[in-house]
Write a protein that holds these residues in place. Structure first.
Motif, PDB file in Angstrom:
ATOM      1  N   UNK A   1     -19.171  20.071  17.515  1.00  0.00           N
ATOM      2  CA  UNK A   1     -17.467  20.340  17.576  1.00  0.00           C
ATOM      3  C   UNK A   1     -16.635  19.919  16.464  1.00  0.00           C
ATOM      4  N   UNK A   2     -17.199  18.973  15.812  1.00  0.00           N
ATOM      5  CA  UNK A   2     -16.462  18.718  14.412  1.00  0.00           C
ATOM      6  C   UNK A   2     -16.520  19.657  13.368  1.00  0.00           C
ATOM      7  N   UNK A   3     -17.804  20.323  13.182  1.00  0.00           N
ATOM      8  CA  UNK A   3     -18.177  21.373  12.323  1.00  0.00           C
ATOM      9  C   UNK A   3     -17.197  22.710  12.767  1.00  0.00           C
ATOM     10  N   UNK A   4     -17.261  22.877  14.051  1.00  0.00           N
ATOM     11  CA  UNK A   4     -16.823  24.208  14.327  1.00  0.00           C
ATOM     12  C   UNK A   4     -15.104  24.068  14.264  1.00  0.00           C
ATOM     13  N   UNK A   5     -14.570  22.911  14.559  1.00  0.00           N
ATOM     14  CA  UNK A   5     -13.003  22.634  14.584  1.00  0.00           C
ATOM     15  C   UNK A   5     -12.772  22.750  12.753  1.00  0.00           C
ATOM     16  N   UNK A   6     -13.472  22.252  12.004  1.00  0.00           N
ATOM     17  CA  UNK A   6     -13.290  22.297  10.710  1.00  0.00           C
ATOM     18  C   UNK A   6     -13.421  23.699   9.982  1.00  0.00           C
ATOM     19  N   UNK A   7     -14.391  24.301  10.603  1.00  0.00           N
ATOM     20  CA  UNK A   7     -14.587  25.817  10.032  1.00  0.00           C
ATOM     21  C   UNK A   7     -13.178  26.541  10.697  1.00  0.00           C
ATOM     22  N   UNK A   8     -12.977  26.277  11.740  1.00  0.00           N
ATOM     23  CA  UNK A   8     -11.839  27.174  12.494  1.00  0.00           C
ATOM     24  C   UNK A   8     -10.673  26.850  11.631  1.00  0.00           C
ATOM     25  N   UNK A   9     -10.249  25.454  11.161  1.00  0.00           N
ATOM     26  CA  UNK A   9      -9.003  24.955  10.516  1.00  0.00           C
ATOM     27  C   UNK A   9      -9.024  25.605   9.061  1.00  0.00           C
TER      28      UNK A   9
ATOM     29  N   UNK B   1     -10.588  28.419   8.023  1.00  0.00           N
ATOM     30  CA  UNK B   1     -10.685  29.987   8.237  1.00  0.00           C
ATOM     31  C   UNK B   1      -9.231  30.304   8.452  1.00  0.00           C
ATOM     32  N   UNK B   2      -8.447  29.554   9.317  1.00  0.00           N
ATOM     33  CA  UNK B   2      -6.909  29.720   9.527  1.00  0.00           C
ATOM     34  C   UNK B   2      -6.115  29.343   8.423  1.00  0.00           C
ATOM     35  N   UNK B   3      -6.484  28.780   7.342  1.00  0.00           N
ATOM     36  CA  UNK B   3      -5.379  28.337   6.189  1.00  0.00           C
ATOM     37  C   UNK B   3      -5.955  28.849   4.717  1.00  0.00           C
TER      38      UNK B   3
END
Length: 309
Positions: free
Chosen positions: A43-51, A53-55
């Protein structure tokens, strides 16, 4: 500085071990505890990847890896083998060998990967000096884990005739850990992000550990019976795991698998002694004996030799 970063990544491993041990007490079984730790890390890795990717860049695109060699997907499997293997080995051959043998496997496999350019690693000749540096690391580990703590860490009871097979498995576990670092490093280059590679690695691990958790009766009962209350930090194992997987995947292509693994081992040993010395994360306090201090110095010196030479 990159070697120091590898040592910092390695420093989270003993912290994760201590935290997961406390989580295991609240759950009642080791495999569900490993599953929860992997899930939090995922969950931590996916959340960081999404953040990110969005920025700063493109989104997660796993199709980039579809045409790559099959081994780009094995990082999660290698991680599961290493984690569950520790649980299996402890009652078979005791605490000391459970620690030392996988480290020996990590050192051997890391140098093999560099020498032959396996898992997409840059081929780097392993000369005599680097081999000597690895042997210095092993000598330091033996001083720390065998000579420095033999009276209270050796296995109670005689090992069976099959103990040598379990010892070989211990070395194999370490080789899997080094292979995980190299494969994740390559996958990170393919995907353009070590964070995305870490997410894939941890996702595979979550699936495998979930299947193991529901496949064994004791694990399934422990997983369904609920979790007893405990300190807030017992949930940090997954965070530490994400730091390790992403950090190792980032560093491996930059300084080579051998230097990354040796640096991680050095950080692991040093941080482990600090955790024991000060009783962090509920660990029992211990006094740092001179022979163990000498072992720590040898581990550090060996890491420097492998990296510089």
């Amino acid at each position: 500085m990159l070697t120091a970063a590898a040592m910092a990544v390695g420093a989270v491993i003993p912290a994760q071990t201590a935290v997961n041990s406390r989580l295991r007490r609240s759950i009642g079984a080791p495999i569900p505890a490993a599953f929860i730790s992997f899930f939090v890390a995922f969950c931590c890795a996916v959340l960081l990847a999404l953040v990110l990717a969005a920025t700063t860049g493109p989104g997660i695109d796993l199709t980039r890896a579809f045409g790559e060699p099959w081994w780009v997907w094995i990082g999660g499997l290698m991680g599961v083998i290493f984690i569950t293997g520790n649980v299996i080995l402890f009652p078979k051959i005791g605490a000391v060998e459970t620690v030392v043998l996988p480290i020996l496997g990590q050192v051997i496999m890391a140098l093999v990967i560099d020498n032959f350019g396996l898992f997409g690693a840059v081929q780097t000749d392993v000369g005599l000096l680097r081999v000597m540096g690895a042997l210095v690391v092993v000598a330091g580990i033996v001083l720390v884990h065998v000579v420095g703590r033999a009276p209270r860490s050796t296995h109670a009871g005689e090992a069976p005739a099959s103990a040598w097979a379990w010892r070989a498995f211990g070395v194999f576990m370490g080789m899997c850990s080094a292979s995980q670092t190299a494969a994740n490093g390559y996958l990170g280059e393919v995907l353009g992000s070590s964070i995305q590679a870490g997410s894939v690695n941890l996702g595979v691990g979550v699936i495998l550990l979930f299947l193991l958790s529901i496949g064994f009766t004791n694990s399934r009962k422990a997983l369904l019976s609920g979790i007893e209350r405990g300190p807030w930090w017992m949930w940090l194992g997954g965070v530490f795991g994400a730091i390790f997987v992403i950090g190792a995947a980032t560093l491996s292509p930059l300084i080579g698998t051998g230097a990354t693994v040796i640096g991680i081992l050095a950080g692991t040993i040093i941080a482990g002694q600090a955790i024991e010395r000060f009783g962090l994360f509920g660990s029992p306090r211990s006094v740092l004996q001179p022979v163990r201090l000498l072992g720590l110095l040898l581990v550090f010196a060996g890491a420097v030799i492998v990296r510089v030479l």
